[in-house]
Design a protein around this motif. Structure first.
Motif, PDB file in Angstrom:
ATOM      1  N   THR A  18       0.831  -1.199   0.000  1.00 26.64           N
ATOM      2  CA  THR A  18       0.000   0.000   0.000  1.00 26.64           C
ATOM      3  C   THR A  18       0.867   1.251   0.000  1.00 26.64           C
ATOM      4  O   THR A  18       0.548   2.238  -0.674  1.00 26.64           O
ATOM      5  CB  THR A  18      -0.936  -0.007   1.219  1.00 26.64           C
ATOM      6  OG1 THR A  18      -1.767  -1.159   1.146  1.00 26.64           O
ATOM      7  CG2 THR A  18      -1.802   1.235   1.268  1.00 26.64           C
ATOM      8  N   GLN A  50      -9.080  -0.089  -1.003  1.00 25.00           N
ATOM      9  CA  GLN A  50      -9.313  -1.417  -0.451  1.00 25.00           C
ATOM     10  C   GLN A  50     -10.736  -1.546   0.113  1.00 25.00           C
ATOM     11  O   GLN A  50     -11.402  -2.536  -0.076  1.00 25.00           O
ATOM     12  CB  GLN A  50      -8.281  -1.685   0.648  1.00 25.00           C
ATOM     13  CG  GLN A  50      -8.327  -3.083   1.202  1.00 25.00           C
ATOM     14  CD  GLN A  50      -7.015  -3.478   1.871  1.00 25.00           C
ATOM     15  OE1 GLN A  50      -6.095  -2.693   1.986  1.00 25.00           O
ATOM     16  NE2 GLN A  50      -6.938  -4.712   2.306  1.00 25.00           N
ATOM     17  N   ASP A 107      -5.983  -1.272  -4.815  1.00 27.75           N
ATOM     18  CA  ASP A 107      -5.458  -1.816  -3.560  1.00 27.75           C
ATOM     19  C   ASP A 107      -6.324  -2.960  -3.055  1.00 27.75           C
ATOM     20  O   ASP A 107      -7.359  -2.736  -2.439  1.00 27.75           O
ATOM     21  CB  ASP A 107      -5.384  -0.696  -2.509  1.00 27.75           C
ATOM     22  CG  ASP A 107      -4.529  -1.095  -1.315  1.00 27.75           C
ATOM     23  OD1 ASP A 107      -4.193  -2.287  -1.204  1.00 27.75           O
ATOM     24  OD2 ASP A 107      -4.209  -0.215  -0.507  1.00 27.75           O
ATOM     25  N   GLU A 108      -5.905  -4.157  -3.328  1.00 23.10           N
ATOM     26  CA  GLU A 108      -6.639  -5.363  -2.938  1.00 23.10           C
ATOM     27  C   GLU A 108      -8.141  -5.233  -3.153  1.00 23.10           C
ATOM     28  O   GLU A 108      -8.918  -5.441  -2.229  1.00 23.10           O
ATOM     29  CB  GLU A 108      -6.363  -5.695  -1.460  1.00 23.10           C
ATOM     30  CG  GLU A 108      -4.901  -5.959  -1.221  1.00 23.10           C
ATOM     31  CD  GLU A 108      -4.636  -6.625   0.114  1.00 23.10           C
ATOM     32  OE1 GLU A 108      -5.481  -7.443   0.535  1.00 23.10           O
ATOM     33  OE2 GLU A 108      -3.600  -6.339   0.721  1.00 23.10           O
TER      34      GLU A 108
HETATM   35 MG   LIG Z   1      -2.296  -2.619   2.130  1.00 27.89          MG
END
Ligand SMILES: [Mg+2]
Ligand SMILES: Nc1ncnc2c1ncn2[C@@H]1O[C@H](COP(=O)(O)OP(=O)(O)OP(=O)(O)O)[C@@H](O)[C@H]1O
Lengths: 363, 272
Positions: free
Chosen positions: A45, A84, A160-161
C-alpha cells in the motif's frame, strides 16, 4: 523500452524507527497489468501511495510520464485509485459517486450523464444509477468504485486489494472482468494482492515484495519457474525446497544423489537450495524412480490429489498427481532436469538476471 | 411468556418517569393555558399572545438570540471539533472541553459577573492595553458571549463524534478524484458530518430559546425572551394561564425545530 509511465528511483520511506520501503526501484510501462504481491505489512500500500501522492517519500524520486512528481498533491496527479474498502461516498447514490470527479470540473450535465452511463455500462451496472450505496452487494460496490475511477480516464489505475472482500466465486469472475477491462481500456493497472494465484492469473508482470524490498520482478511464468530465493519460491505456489550442493555446472547434488539440471554459473561445490514444484513430480514404479518415497497422506483437491510423502532420508515431499496412490505404499518419483530449479543464497535480482544471461544465451 | 412479564416490569420505572415528568406537566401546561386568572375556561390567553406586539416581539427576540447563540457556537465548535479529531490525545482534550459542563450553571454565571464587572479582570486588561474600562456586563454582547461559552461543549460533542466516524479514506478518495481541499470539505466532509451538526443545533438552539437566568444575570434584562416572560408570569404576576400559554408556544416552537433539523437525508451529489 519506451518511456515508462511510472518510475520509482531509489525510493525510501520510514515511519519512526521502522523502514517501510528500502531503496525501491521500479519502472512501469504504459498499458500493462502489473501486480504487487507480498505478505501483509510488506509495504504494498505504501508503494501505491507514493504514486497516488498520499505518502511522501523520504528519499528518492517518483516520476510520472517523465515528470518528477514528488511534490505534486494527490488531486493533481493523473492517476486514480480503487481503495481497499472502496470508500464510496455513503451520502450519494451510485450515479453521484461515479459522477463525482467530473462534477468538480466544468463538464456539462449532459456530458456527465453520458459518461456516467457508459462507465456504469463498462462495469456491467447499467441501470444502477439511482441505487444507494447501502443497497449494493460487495461485488457491486467494487464495480462502482472502478467506474468512479475509470470515468476520469486516468493514464493509470491503482487498485489496492480490490477483490479481497469478495467470496471465491465472485472473486474469480471479477479477475476475468478486471483483466478484460484493462485490456479493453488500455490503461496501466497497478494491482495489489497477497493472493499468489490471483497475481499469477492476472498479471503481465509481478513484483514480489517482502519487508519493504522488491525481491523479484518478472512475468508470472518466470517467477513461478525461476524463483530467486526461498521466500519467493515458498510464497508463489506450493514447493519442495531442499538443501543441496552445486557440484559443477548442470549438476546438482541433493538427498545424497547427483542430478542433471539446467542451472549454471555458480562456484563448484557451492551450497544452494533446490526447488521442485509438486506438479512437476511424477509418481512411477520404485525401479523407475529417481527417488523412492513412502506415501503418508493424500487430500483430494478436485482436479488433483495432493500427496504428502517421505523419502528414505526423512525429507518430506509434496506431490500433485491425477491418480490416487494407496497410503503407506512405496513408490518411485521421477522428474526431468528442467523441473529442478537451483537457488543461490543471498543472490540479488541483478546478479540473478546477469547469471541467467551468461548461460541461457549460449544455449 | 416469562420474559414478556419481565420486560413489562423493566418498563415500569421508565413509564412512571415519562408520565410524571413529561406527559403530566405538558398536559398541565396545556390545561392551564386555557384558564384565566380566576380559573375560568377561556381562549383569551392565546388571543392576548397573538394580538400583543410585546409578546410577538419577545418571541422574535427569543428566536433571534437563540439563533445568534447557535450560530456563534457552531462557528466556534465545528473547526474545534475538526481540530480535536486530528489531535493525538483527543480523548483527553475532549475531556477538558466537557469538564466545564459539570459545574453548575449559576456558578458559572456568577463567575462571569466577576470577570465582566467594572473592576473585573476583563476591564483590567482593557485598561492595561489602553482601551480603558468599558460597560461589559448587562450588554447583548456579554449575554451572547456567556451563553455561547456554556453551550459550546454540547455542540462540540456530536460534531466530534461525527468527525470520528468519518473515515480518512473518504477524504483520500475525494482528493484522488481531483477535489481541492475546499471541494472535499463542501462535498464530502460537511455533508457527512451534517448529522452531528444537526444534533448539536438541536441541543443548543432549543434550550437557548428559554435561557432566563442568563438574560437576568448577564444580560441585565435588556434582552427579554420568552423564558423571562414565563418566569415573570409564574413568580411575579401569578398569571399562570398566560405563563402556560407562552410555555405552549415554546413547546410548539421546539417541535418545529426538531422536525426541521430531523432526519432528512443530506445529499452531496449534484442531482437534486
Ligand atoms: Mg495494504
Ligand atoms: N501511517 C503509518 N504510520 C506508521 N506506520 C505505518 C503507517 N502506514 C503504514 N505503516 C507501516 O508500514 C508497513 C507497511 O504498510 P503497508 O500498508 O504498505 O503494508 P501492505 O503491504 O499494504 O500490507 P497489507 O497487505 O496488510 O495491506 C507496516 O508495517 C505498517 O505498520
Amino acid at each position: 523500452m519506451a518511456q515508462p509511465i511510472v518510475k520509482l528511483n531509489h525510493v525510501s520511506k520510514s515511519y519512526g524507527d521502522s523502514t517501510v520501503l528500502k531503496d525501491i526501484n521500479l519502472e512501469l510501462e504504459a498499458g500493462k497489468f502489473y501486480t504487487l504481491l507480498g505478505p501483509s505489512g510488506s509495504g504494498k500500500t505504501t508503494i501505491l501511495q507514493t504514486i497516488s501522492g498520499f505518502t511522501s517519500v523520504d528519499a528518492g524520486d517518483v516520476y510520472f510520464d517523465g515528470q518528477r512528481i514528488n511534490e505534486l498533491p494527490p488531486n493533481r496527479r493523473k492517476v486514480n485509485t480503487v481503495f481497499q474498502d472502496y470508500a464510496l461516498f455513503p451520502n450519494m447514490n451510485v450515479f453521484d459517486n461515479v459522477a463525482f470527479g467530473l462534477t468538480l470540473q466544468n463538464v456539462k450535465k449532459a456530458e456527465i450523464t453520458r459518461r456516467v452511463t457508459s462507465a456504469l455500462k463498462s462495469v456491467h451496472l447499467n441501470g444502477y444509477g439511482n441505487r444507494e450505496i447501502s443497497e449494493l452487494s460487495g461485488g457491486q460496490k467494487q464495480r462502482v468504485a472502478i467506474a468512479r475511477a475509470i470515468i476520469m480516464e486516468p493514464k493509470m489505475l491503482l487498485l489496492d486489494e480490490p477483490l479481497s472482500a469478495l467470496d471465491a466465486k465472485l472473486r474469480r469472475d471479477m479477475q476475468y472482468e478486471l483483466r478484460e477491462l484493462q485490456q479493453r481500456l488500455g490503461i496501466t493497472f497497478l494491482f495489489i494482492t497477497h493472493d499468489q494465484e490471483e497475481a499469477l492469473a492476472m498479471s503481465d508482470e509481478i513484483f514480489v515484495m517482502n519487508d519493504g524490498v522488491i525481491l523479484q520482478s518478472g512475468t508470472p511464468v518466470d517467477i513461478y519457474d525461476e524463483p530467486i530465493n526461498h521466500f519467493v519460491a515458498n510464497f508463489i505456489g506450493e514447493s519442495n525446497i531442499l538443501n543441496g550442493v552445486m557440484r559443477e555446472d548442470y549438476v546438482v547434488e541433493f538427498v545424497g544423489k547427483r542430478f542433471e539440471c539446467e542451472d549454471a554459473g555458480m562456484r563448484p561445490n557451492e551450497p544452494v537450495e533446490v526447488v521442485m514444484r509438486p506438479e512437476d513430480l511424477t509418481i512411477t514404479t520404485v525401479e523407475n524412480g529417481k527417488l523412492v518415497v513412502t506415501i503418508d497422506t493424500q487430500l483430494f483437491r478436485g482436479d488433483y490429489y495432493e500427496i504428502a510423502a517421505t523419502d528414505d532420508d526423512g525429507n518430506e515431499w509434496l506431490i500433485h498427481s491425477t491418480n490416487s496412490v494407496p497410503d503407506n505404499s512405496r513408490v518411485g518419483v521421477t522428474f526431468a532436469p528442467n523441473d529442478i530449479h537451483v537457488m543461490r543464497f543471498n543472490e540479488s535480482e541483478e546478479d540473478f538476471d546477469a547469471r541467467l544471461e551468461t548461460y541461457e544465451t549460449d544455449d | 411468556m416469562k420474559s414478556k412479564t419481565a420486560n413489562l416490569f423493566y418498563f415500569i420505572p421508565y413509564s412512571l418517569w415519562l408520565f410524571l415528568f413529561v406527559v403530566a406537566p405538558v398536559a398541565l401546561i396545556l390545561y392551564n393555558s386555557f384558564l384565566d386568572i380566576n380559573h375560568h375556561f377561556t381562549l383569551a390567553n392565546y388571543t392576548t399572545f397573538f394580538k400583543s406586539g410585546t409578546y410577538l416581539m419577545m418571541t422574535l427576540n427569543s428566536l433571534w438570540y437563540a439563533l445568534l447563540i447557535t450560530l456563534v457556537t457552531l462557528l466556534i465548535s465545528y473547526p474545534t471539533a475538526y481540530l480535536l479529531s486530528h489531535l493525538k490525545h483527543k480523548q483527553l482534550w475532549l475531556l477538558l472541553i466537557i469538564l466545564p459542563t459539570w459545574i453548575n450553571l449559576l456558578l458559572k454565571a456568577y463567575a462571569f459577573i466577576g470577570i465582566f464587572n467594572q473592576t473585573g479582570v476583563a476591564n483590567q486588561f482593557l485598561s492595561f492595553i489602553g482601551v480603558g474600562p468599558q460597560q461589559l456586563l448587562f450588554t447583548n454582547f456579554s449575554f451572547i458571549f456567556v451563553a455561547t461559552y456554556i453551550q459550546i461543549p454540547f455542540m462540540i460533542m456530536p460534531i466530534f463524534n461525527a468527525m470520528e466516524d468519518l473515515n480518512q479514506s473518504y477524504i483520500n478518495a475525494s482528493h484522488d478524484l481531483g477535489a481541492t481541499n475546499w471541494q472535499t470539505f463542501r462535498r464530502v466532509i460537511w455533508p457527512m458530518t451534517l448529522p452531528g451538526v444537526k444534533a448539536g443545533v438541536q441541543t443548543v438552539f432549543i434550550p437557548s430559546l428559554s435561557l432566563f437566568m442568563l438574560t437576568r444575570l448577564i444580560g441585565g434584562n435588556k434582552v427579554i425572551t420568552l423564558g423571562t416572560a414565563i418566569e415573570e408570569h409564574f413568580l411575579i404576576t401569578m398569571n399562570w394561564g398566560m405563563g402556560s400559554t407562552i410555555g405552549v408556544v415554546l413547546i410548539v416552537a421546539m417541535v418545529i425545530i426538531m422536525v426541521l433539523t430531523g432526519d432528512a437525508k443530506s445529499r452531496g451529489g449534484f442531482q437534486k
